[in-house]
Scaffold this active site. Structure first.
Site, PDB file in Angstrom:
ATOM      1  N   ILE A   1       0.860  -1.191   0.000  1.00  0.00           N
ATOM      2  CA  ILE A   1       0.000   0.000   0.000  1.00  0.00           C
ATOM      3  C   ILE A   1       0.897   1.241   0.000  1.00  0.00           C
ATOM      4  O   ILE A   1       2.118   1.132  -0.080  1.00  0.00           O
ATOM      5  CB  ILE A   1      -0.982   0.005   1.199  1.00  0.00           C
ATOM      6  CG1 ILE A   1      -0.235   0.148   2.521  1.00  0.00           C
ATOM      7  CG2 ILE A   1      -1.840  -1.259   1.203  1.00  0.00           C
ATOM      8  CD1 ILE A   1      -1.122   0.530   3.691  1.00  0.00           C
TER       9      ILE A   1
ATOM     10  N   HIS B   1      11.256  -6.885  -0.530  1.00  0.00           N
ATOM     11  CA  HIS B   1      11.239  -5.743  -1.451  1.00  0.00           C
ATOM     12  C   HIS B   1      11.362  -6.220  -2.892  1.00  0.00           C
ATOM     13  O   HIS B   1      12.416  -6.688  -3.319  1.00  0.00           O
ATOM     14  CB  HIS B   1      12.355  -4.749  -1.102  1.00  0.00           C
ATOM     15  CG  HIS B   1      12.349  -3.556  -2.006  1.00  0.00           C
ATOM     16  ND1 HIS B   1      13.329  -3.307  -2.921  1.00  0.00           N
ATOM     17  CD2 HIS B   1      11.425  -2.572  -2.164  1.00  0.00           C
ATOM     18  CE1 HIS B   1      13.026  -2.216  -3.590  1.00  0.00           C
ATOM     19  NE2 HIS B   1      11.884  -1.750  -3.152  1.00  0.00           N
TER      20      HIS B   1
HETATM   21  N1  LIG Z   1       6.075   1.518  -7.731  1.00  0.00           N
HETATM   22  C1  LIG Z   1       7.251   0.903  -7.653  1.00  0.00           C
HETATM   23  O1  LIG Z   1       8.032   0.843  -8.629  1.00  0.00           O
HETATM   24  C2  LIG Z   1       7.675   0.246  -6.357  1.00  0.00           C
HETATM   25  C3  LIG Z   1       8.794  -0.606  -6.362  1.00  0.00           C
HETATM   26  C4  LIG Z   1       9.151  -1.268  -5.181  1.00  0.00           C
HETATM   27  C5  LIG Z   1       8.407  -1.049  -4.019  1.00  0.00           C
HETATM   28  N2  LIG Z   1       7.346  -0.197  -4.052  1.00  0.00           N
HETATM   29  C6  LIG Z   1       6.585  -0.036  -2.810  1.00  0.00           C
HETATM   30  O2  LIG Z   1       5.382  -0.792  -2.920  1.00  0.00           O
HETATM   31  C7  LIG Z   1       4.323  -0.148  -2.191  1.00  0.00           C
HETATM   32  C8  LIG Z   1       3.172   0.114  -3.129  1.00  0.00           C
HETATM   33  O3  LIG Z   1       3.616   0.936  -4.190  1.00  0.00           O
HETATM   34  P1  LIG Z   1       2.770   1.062  -5.533  1.00  0.00           P
HETATM   35  O4  LIG Z   1       3.611   1.839  -6.481  1.00  0.00           O
HETATM   36  O5  LIG Z   1       2.249  -0.279  -5.928  1.00  0.00           O
HETATM   37  O6  LIG Z   1       1.556   1.960  -5.017  1.00  0.00           O
HETATM   38  P2  LIG Z   1       0.167   2.306  -5.763  1.00  0.00           P
HETATM   39  O7  LIG Z   1      -0.195   3.684  -5.353  1.00  0.00           O
HETATM   40  O8  LIG Z   1       0.244   1.981  -7.214  1.00  0.00           O
HETATM   41  O9  LIG Z   1      -0.845   1.271  -5.086  1.00  0.00           O
HETATM   42  C9  LIG Z   1      -1.196   1.313  -3.733  1.00  0.00           C
HETATM   43  C10 LIG Z   1      -2.588   0.709  -3.602  1.00  0.00           C
HETATM   44  O10 LIG Z   1      -2.847   0.481  -2.221  1.00  0.00           O
HETATM   45  C11 LIG Z   1      -4.221   0.745  -2.001  1.00  0.00           C
HETATM   46  N3  LIG Z   1      -4.391   0.968  -0.563  1.00  0.00           N
HETATM   47  C12 LIG Z   1      -3.962   2.019   0.170  1.00  0.00           C
HETATM   48  N4  LIG Z   1      -4.242   1.816   1.474  1.00  0.00           N
HETATM   49  C13 LIG Z   1      -4.864   0.617   1.555  1.00  0.00           C
HETATM   50  C14 LIG Z   1      -5.367  -0.156   2.619  1.00  0.00           C
HETATM   51  N5  LIG Z   1      -5.322   0.271   3.879  1.00  0.00           N
HETATM   52  N6  LIG Z   1      -5.938  -1.351   2.362  1.00  0.00           N
HETATM   53  C15 LIG Z   1      -5.995  -1.801   1.074  1.00  0.00           C
HETATM   54  N7  LIG Z   1      -5.522  -1.118   0.018  1.00  0.00           N
HETATM   55  C16 LIG Z   1      -4.961   0.067   0.253  1.00  0.00           C
HETATM   56  C17 LIG Z   1      -4.536   1.943  -2.883  1.00  0.00           C
HETATM   57  O11 LIG Z   1      -5.926   2.041  -3.135  1.00  0.00           O
HETATM   58  C18 LIG Z   1      -3.714   1.619  -4.115  1.00  0.00           C
HETATM   59  O12 LIG Z   1      -4.463   0.914  -5.080  1.00  0.00           O
HETATM   60  C19 LIG Z   1       4.939   1.096  -1.579  1.00  0.00           C
HETATM   61  O13 LIG Z   1       5.361   0.796  -0.277  1.00  0.00           O
HETATM   62  C20 LIG Z   1       6.134   1.388  -2.483  1.00  0.00           C
HETATM   63  O14 LIG Z   1       7.148   2.106  -1.840  1.00  0.00           O
HETATM   64  C21 LIG Z   1       6.944   0.433  -5.185  1.00  0.00           C
END
Ligand SMILES: NC(=O)c1ccc[n+]([C@@H]2O[C@H](COP(=O)([O-])OP(=O)(O)OC[C@H]3O[C@@H](n4cnc5c(N)ncnc54)[C@H](O)[C@@H]3O)[C@@H](O)[C@H]2O)c1
Length: 313
Positions: free
Chosen positions: A94, A143
């Site tokens: 999230i 990660h």
């Molecule tokens: N985007 C990347 O390239 C990347 C790479 C590695 C790690 N991350 C990490 O992964 C995590 C997610 O990143 P992302 O880019 O997928 O984010 P994103 O914004 O694309 O998706 C997050 C999702 O979580 C949902 N959400 C938020 N709170 C919630 C809750 N309490 N219960 C259920 N759903 C909930 C939102 O509605 C959203 O759809 C973060 O911690 C980020 O740092 C991201």
């Protein structure tokens, strides 16, 4: 909890990362609930999973006939309690804020079975600084890198209180999922690779701000050097080719110190020129080592040119 016991997973957050992490589990035969507060994100996630799988099928990574069964193994739901019921392994993907992570871990503890492993896909914040659950032994960072269904590495980062059993079960499970799981114990933060990536973006912002180069020029310059060398020699081995003496001289010219390079120089491990550096070149001559490297560089260059990789996607 042994990895062989992980039969059901729950992924929380169906965004950029979550939909694809759920896909990896489902591709490997694991029933997976995908939870998101937002029903539109869940619907979109399932569309993306289908399109990802079709692309993988084009490359023979999955069979077209298996796609419906893989999709059916992912159970989207907006209800966290439903998603967590019976889960052996939970991973949250999230939003990256302390408040959100803190809250979701409390909820995971409440809704998941007591023996489930609780993992975070956090990429920048150190969840172990603030997450409070009754049994921190079962909390861990896994990660992943975008896109999880393609990039092999998952960094496994145990916190100070994570149990050995949780760490081993997590790494084993990820390996069963076809991933390269590297455990970085004691890392102060969720990702080692991101430290390298973050360092690369600092000069990018500076170059843009000061007008030294356009985004396209920056990408071309970096690709025309690093895209060829990095996949072959990585970060450490490159310095074996540079020569440890020079590495040390450069560090000193900046007024810095480098105890690791100093020790290597003291031991006569100067890199390829002396047959040993970070790596032991097994008695090969310098010419032989350079030839092995150059063949790989030439093949990489050929491959990049074939892909037209020096142009933007
Ligand atoms: N985007 C990347 O390239 C990347 C790479 C590695 C790690 N991350 C990490 O992964 C995590 C997610 O990143 P992302 O880019 O997928 O984010 P994103 O914004 O694309 O998706 C997050 C999702 O979580 C949902 N959400 C938020 N709170 C919630 C809750 N309490 N219960 C259920 N759903 C909930 C939102 O509605 C959203 O759809 C973060 O911690 C980020 O740092 C991201």
């Amino acid at each position: 909890m042994l990895s062989s016991n992980i039969k059901k997973t729950v992924v929380i957050g169906a965004g950029v990362m979550g939909h694809s992490i759920a896909q990896v589990f489902a591709q490997n035969g694991v029933e997976t609930c995908l939870v998101d507060l937002d029903q539109n994100r869940l619907d979109h996630a399932m569309e993306l999973v289908k399109s990802n799988l079709e692309t993988l099928a084009e490359f023979g990574k999955v069979s077209v006939n298996d796609i419906p069964a893989i999709i059916n193994r992912i159970h989207p739901t907006p209800d966290l309690a439903t998603g967590c019921k019976d889960a052996d392994f939970a991973v949250e993907a999230i939003n990256e804020t302390i408040d959100a992570k803190k809250k979701i871990f409390s909820l995971l503890e409440k809704h998941c079975p007591p023996k489930a492993i609780l993992a975070s896909n956090s990429s920048s914040i150190n969840i172990f600084d603030f997450v409070e659950i009754q049994d921190p032994g079962r909390s861990i960072v896994t990660h992943w890198f975008a896109p999880p269904h393609i990039i092999p590495l998952v960094e496994v980062v145990p916190g100070p209180k994570t149990s050995q059993e949780t760490t081993e079960a997590t790494a084993n499970f990820l390996r069963k999922m076809g991933k390269l799981a590297l455990v970085f114990k004691g890392l102060n933060g969720p990702s080692l690779v991101n430290r390298f990536q973050d360092l690369m973006t600092l000069p990018m912002w500076e170059a843009m701000e000061k007008g030294w180069a356009t985004p396209a020029e920056i990408d071309l310059a970096v690709k025309a050097v690093m895209a060829i060398r990095l996949p072959i020699v990585g970060v450490a081995q490159r310095l074996d080719f540079t020569g440890m003496n020079l590495v040390l001289d450069i560090t000193k010219s900046y007024g810095g110190t480098n105890p690791v390079a100093e020790e290597l120089v003291k031991q006569g491990r100067l890199g390829v020129s002396s047959g040993k550096g970070f790596y032991d070149y097994g008695g090969r001559t310098e010419a032989e080592i350079l030839r092995d490297r150059d063949i790989k560089y030439l093949k990489m260059l050929e491959c990049l040119e074939k892909l037209d990789a020096f142009k933007p996607v």
